[in-house]
Design a protein around this motif. Structure first.
Motif, PDB file in Angstrom:
ATOM      1  N   GLY A 475       0.810  -1.206   0.000  1.00 27.92           N
ATOM      2  CA  GLY A 475       0.000   0.000   0.000  1.00 27.92           C
ATOM      3  C   GLY A 475       0.840   1.251   0.000  1.00 27.92           C
ATOM      4  O   GLY A 475       2.080   1.206   0.006  1.00 27.92           O
ATOM      5  N   PRO A 476       0.201   2.411   0.006  1.00 26.98           N
ATOM      6  CA  PRO A 476       0.933   3.671  -0.145  1.00 26.98           C
ATOM      7  C   PRO A 476       1.762   4.020   1.078  1.00 26.98           C
ATOM      8  O   PRO A 476       1.309   3.867   2.216  1.00 26.98           O
ATOM      9  CB  PRO A 476      -0.176   4.695  -0.374  1.00 26.98           C
ATOM     10  N   ILE A 477       2.975   4.503   0.824  1.00 30.21           N
ATOM     11  CA  ILE A 477       3.761   5.068   1.918  1.00 30.21           C
ATOM     12  C   ILE A 477       3.427   6.544   2.097  1.00 30.21           C
ATOM     13  O   ILE A 477       3.725   7.135   3.134  1.00 30.21           O
ATOM     14  CB  ILE A 477       5.270   4.889   1.680  1.00 30.21           C
ATOM     15  N   ALA A 478       2.799   7.121   1.066  1.00 28.60           N
ATOM     16  CA  ALA A 478       2.329   8.507   1.161  1.00 28.60           C
ATOM     17  C   ALA A 478       1.134   8.674   0.232  1.00 28.60           C
ATOM     18  O   ALA A 478       1.073   8.060  -0.843  1.00 28.60           O
ATOM     19  CB  ALA A 478       3.435   9.491   0.795  1.00 28.60           C
ATOM     20  N   ARG A 479       0.184   9.491   0.669  1.00 30.37           N
ATOM     21  CA  ARG A 479      -0.975   9.849  -0.141  1.00 30.37           C
ATOM     22  C   ARG A 479      -1.007  11.360  -0.270  1.00 30.37           C
ATOM     23  O   ARG A 479      -0.976  12.080   0.727  1.00 30.37           O
ATOM     24  CB  ARG A 479      -2.274   9.375   0.507  1.00 30.37           C
ATOM     25  N   VAL A 480      -1.090  11.818  -1.493  1.00 26.49           N
ATOM     26  CA  VAL A 480      -1.163  13.242  -1.757  1.00 26.49           C
ATOM     27  C   VAL A 480      -2.609  13.574  -2.117  1.00 26.49           C
ATOM     28  O   VAL A 480      -3.147  13.060  -3.108  1.00 26.49           O
ATOM     29  CB  VAL A 480      -0.216  13.647  -2.905  1.00 26.49           C
ATOM     30  N   HIS A 481      -3.241  14.399  -1.327  1.00 29.07           N
ATOM     31  CA  HIS A 481      -4.643  14.723  -1.532  1.00 29.07           C
ATOM     32  C   HIS A 481      -4.791  15.786  -2.620  1.00 29.07           C
ATOM     33  O   HIS A 481      -4.090  16.804  -2.601  1.00 29.07           O
ATOM     34  CB  HIS A 481      -5.267  15.210  -0.226  1.00 29.07           C
ATOM     35  N   VAL A 482      -5.716  15.547  -3.544  1.00 31.74           N
ATOM     36  CA  VAL A 482      -5.937  16.448  -4.665  1.00 31.74           C
ATOM     37  C   VAL A 482      -7.276  17.161  -4.436  1.00 31.74           C
ATOM     38  O   VAL A 482      -8.289  16.497  -4.176  1.00 31.74           O
ATOM     39  CB  VAL A 482      -5.968  15.679  -5.999  1.00 31.74           C
TER      40      VAL A 482
END
Length: 508
Positions: A475-482
Motif C-alpha cells: 500500500g501507499p507510503i504517502a498519499r497526496v490529496h488532490v
C-alpha cells in the motif's frame, strides 16, 4: 464555461462546466465526468512521508472536453487534451493542470461551442474548420532532449513548456518530418538516447502509409522511412529491441467511404488476422519481415520487447477482440465487456526460420497500461507493472477509456510470472503508474499513480499514491490529496528534477 475556472481551486468549490449538457453515457459520467478546470495549487496535503530524493515532475495526459460534443455518440477519446503535473520538490508537492491549446481547442474556444464532429471523422465537422488541425493531443506526455510534448496518434505532437505548461505549438521537428501524424507511443533507447517513433495514416485519413522515424539524442530528425501497412488497420503501439523495430497491426479497420457517409472511424473485423512486421531498427523498411497471428485478436499496449540473436520476443496485452465497445459494435460484434478473454502474452519470432507464424507463451493475468523501468526498454528484463481487474474488489467504477476502470496494480517478475498485487477496496480505481528510479546505488524505487474513490452516487475523490515499486501490495507510503477530481488519465511520464533543470538540458 464558467469564468471561475482559472481561479485557484482552493478558493472555490468544484463545479463541472455544463454537466447536464453532456450526453448521458459512460464516456461523460462516473470517472469520465467532464471537469473543465485549469488550476495551480501549491503545497498539496500529504498523508504519510514522501521519500527523500523524490524530486521531479509526474506529467499526465487527460482528455477533458471543454465543450459538449456535437453528437451524442461521441466518446472519451475525443476530449480536449489537458496536461497536468505533480511537481515534487523539497518535500512538497505542487499541482498544475492546463488545456493543451491545440488549433482545435482555440477554434472552439473562439466559437464558444464544439465545431468538430464525430471521433476522427473530418467529414462531420463544421465547414468553418475544414482546414483546421483536428488533433486534441490528449494521450501521452513525451519527454526527450529537454523538451515536453503532448501526443495523440492522429496528428503532430504539441510542445509544452514544462515549467508553465503553456502550449508552444505543433511540432514537425523544424520541418524535417514528412508524416502528418506521430505516435502516442514512442520509444527512447536508454543507452543511445535516440527517440524512435512512427505515424500511421502518414499521408492523410485512411492512407496505408506508415512513417518510421528516428531522432538523435539532441532531438534532431536523423531519418524517416515510409512503408505500407497490410490493411487499413490500427497500430497504437510498437516496440524496439537493441537491433530491431517491431510493428504489430490489429484488425480494427477504417474506410474512407464510411467516413464520407458520416460513419465511425473504426470498426473491428473479427475475420481478419493480426499482422506483425519486424525490421532492423537501423535498416531499410524494404527488409520488413511479416508474420500473421490469430483472427480478430487485438492489443493496444506493449510491455517490452527484446531479442536473442535471431529470436525476437514481444510482450503485450492481447484480447480476443477489441476492448473498446464502440469499435466492436461498429463491426457488428456484440460481446459484454466482462466476457472478453485475454492475457499478458509473449510472442516469439524466429527470424532464422521460415513461414509466417510465431509462438505464443502466456505470461500473466489479463490487464493493460504497462510500465517498465526506462533503462529496460528493448532489453531482456525481469520486472514490469500493469493494471488489472480483481474480482474480489467489487464491481468496477464506470469510467476510463473502455468504460470500466481497473482496481488493482500488479508487479510481475519474469519469465515465471511471480506476482505481487495491490488490490484496492470496493469503490476504488487506479490509473497507469509511472516508475521512479532509485536516486542512489541500491536505493529504493517508487511508483506514482492516481487512485480514485467513489464519493456518493455521482462524485469521486482523487489521490496521488506513492508506492514501493518492489512491494506495491504494502500500500501507499504517502498519499497526496488532490482538491478536485481528476478525469480518467490515459498515460503519464516521470521527469527527474536533474533532467528537467535547464542547466542539465542538452544544447539543441
Amino acid at each position: 464555461m464558467h469564468d471561475e475556472r482559472t481561479l485557484p481551486v482552493s478558493e472555490k468549490p468544484w463545479v463541472a462546466s455544463d454537466r447536464d449538457a453532456y450526453p448521458d453515457t459512460v464516456h461523460f459520467r462516473g470517472l469520465n465526468t467532464p471537469v473543465g478546470i485549469e488550476a495551480s495549487v501549491p503545497g498539496l496535503t500529504v498523508e504519510g512521508t514522501l521519500p527523500s530524493g523524490l524530486e521531479g515532475s509526474f506529467f499526465r495526459a487527460v482528455p477533458d472536453p471543454a465543450h459538449p460534443p456535437m453528437f451524442a455518440d461521441d466518446n472519451i477519446l475525443s476530449g480536449d487534451g489537458m496536461i497536468s503535473r505533480f511537481r515534487f520538490r523539497k518535500g512538497a508537492v505542487d499541482f498544475d493542470i492546463r488545456y493543451v491549446q491545440t488549433a482545435r481547442y482555440l477554434a472552439e474556444q473562439h466559437a464558444g461551442r464544439a465545431l468538430f464532429g464525430g471521433y476522427r471523422n473530418p467529414f462531420t465537422d463544421h465547414p468553418s474548420v475544414a482546414e483546421t488541425d483536428r488533433t486534441v493531443a490528449n494521450t501521452t506526455p513525451l519527454w526527450h532532449a529537454g523538451r515536453l510534448f503532448m501526443t495523440k496518434e492522429d496528428g503532430l505532437p504539441y510542445e509544452i513548456d514544462p515549467d508553465t505548461l503553456a502550449t508552444k505549438g505543433a511540432c514537425d521537428f523544424d520541418g524535417a518530418l514528412r508524416s502528418q501524424t506521430v505516435t502516442a507511443h514512442s520509444r527512447v533507447d536508454p543507452e543511445t538516447g535516440e527517440l524512435f517513433l512512427f505515424g500511421y495514416e502518414a499521408d492523410g485519413a485512411c492512407s496505408r502509409d506508415v512513417s518510421y522515424a528516428v531522432l538523435d539524442p539532441r532531438g534532431h530528425l536523423m531519418r524517416e522511412q515510409w512503408f505500407k501497412q497490410p490493411y487499413h488497420g490500427m497500430i497504437h503501439d510498437f516496440a524496439i529491441t537493441r537491433s530491431r523495430a517491431i510493428f504489430p497491426f490489429f484488425p480494427t479497420t477504417t474506410d474512407l467511404d464510411r467516413l464520407r457517409a458520416g460513419g465511425p472511424k473504426w470498426a473491428h473485423d473479427q475475420n481478419l488476422e493480426c499482422c506483425v512486421g519486424i525490421m532492423g531498427r537501423d535498416g531499410d523498411v524494404a527488409g520488413m519481415r511479416w508474420f500473421k497471428g490469430a483472427k480478430g485478436a487485438s492489443a493496444f499496449h506493449i510491455m517490452n520487447a527484446f531479442d536473442e540473436g535471431d529470436v525476437v520476443h514481444l510482450d503485450l496485452f492481447v484480447s480476443e477482440t477489441n476492448a473498446f465497445g464502440f469499435m466492436r459494435e461498429a463491426g457488428g460484434i456484440h460481446i459484454d465487456q466482462r466476457a472478453i478473454r485475454g492475457g499478458f502474452e509473449r510472442w516469439t519470432f524466429d527470424l532464422a526460420g521460415e513461414g509466417e507464424h510465431f509462438t505464443v507463451t502466456p505470461l500473466g493475468p489479463p490487464g493493460d497500461m504497462p510500465r517498465i523501468r526506462d533503462a529496460d526498454c528493448g532489453r531482456d528484463y525481469k520486472t514490469g507493472w500493469y493494471l488489472s481487474m480483481n474480482p474480489q474488489g467489487g464491481p468496477p467504477l464506470p469510467g476510463g477509456p473502455v468504460g470500466a476502470a481497473f482496481n488493482c496494480l500488479i508487479r510481475i517478475t519474469l519469465p515465471h510470472g511471480e506476482i505481487d498485487m495491490l488490490a484496492l477496496p470496493p469503490g476504488h480505481a487506479v490509473s497507469e503508474p509511472v516508475h521512479v528510479p532509485a536516486t542512489e546505488p541500491n536505493g529504493s524505487e517508487w511508483l506514482l499513480c492516481i487512485v480514485d474513490k467513489a464519493n456518493g452516487d455521482a462524485g469521486f475523490q482523487s489521490e496521488l499514491w506513492v508506492l514501493d515499486a518492489d512491494r506495491p501490495s504494502r500500500g501507499p507510503i504517502a498519499r497526496v490529496h488532490v482538491p478536485l477530481p481528476l478525469r480518467a488519465q490515459v498515460h503519464g511520464c516521470w521527469v527527474p528534477a536533474t533532467v528537467q533543470s535547464p542547466a542539465s538540458q542538452m544544447t539543441r
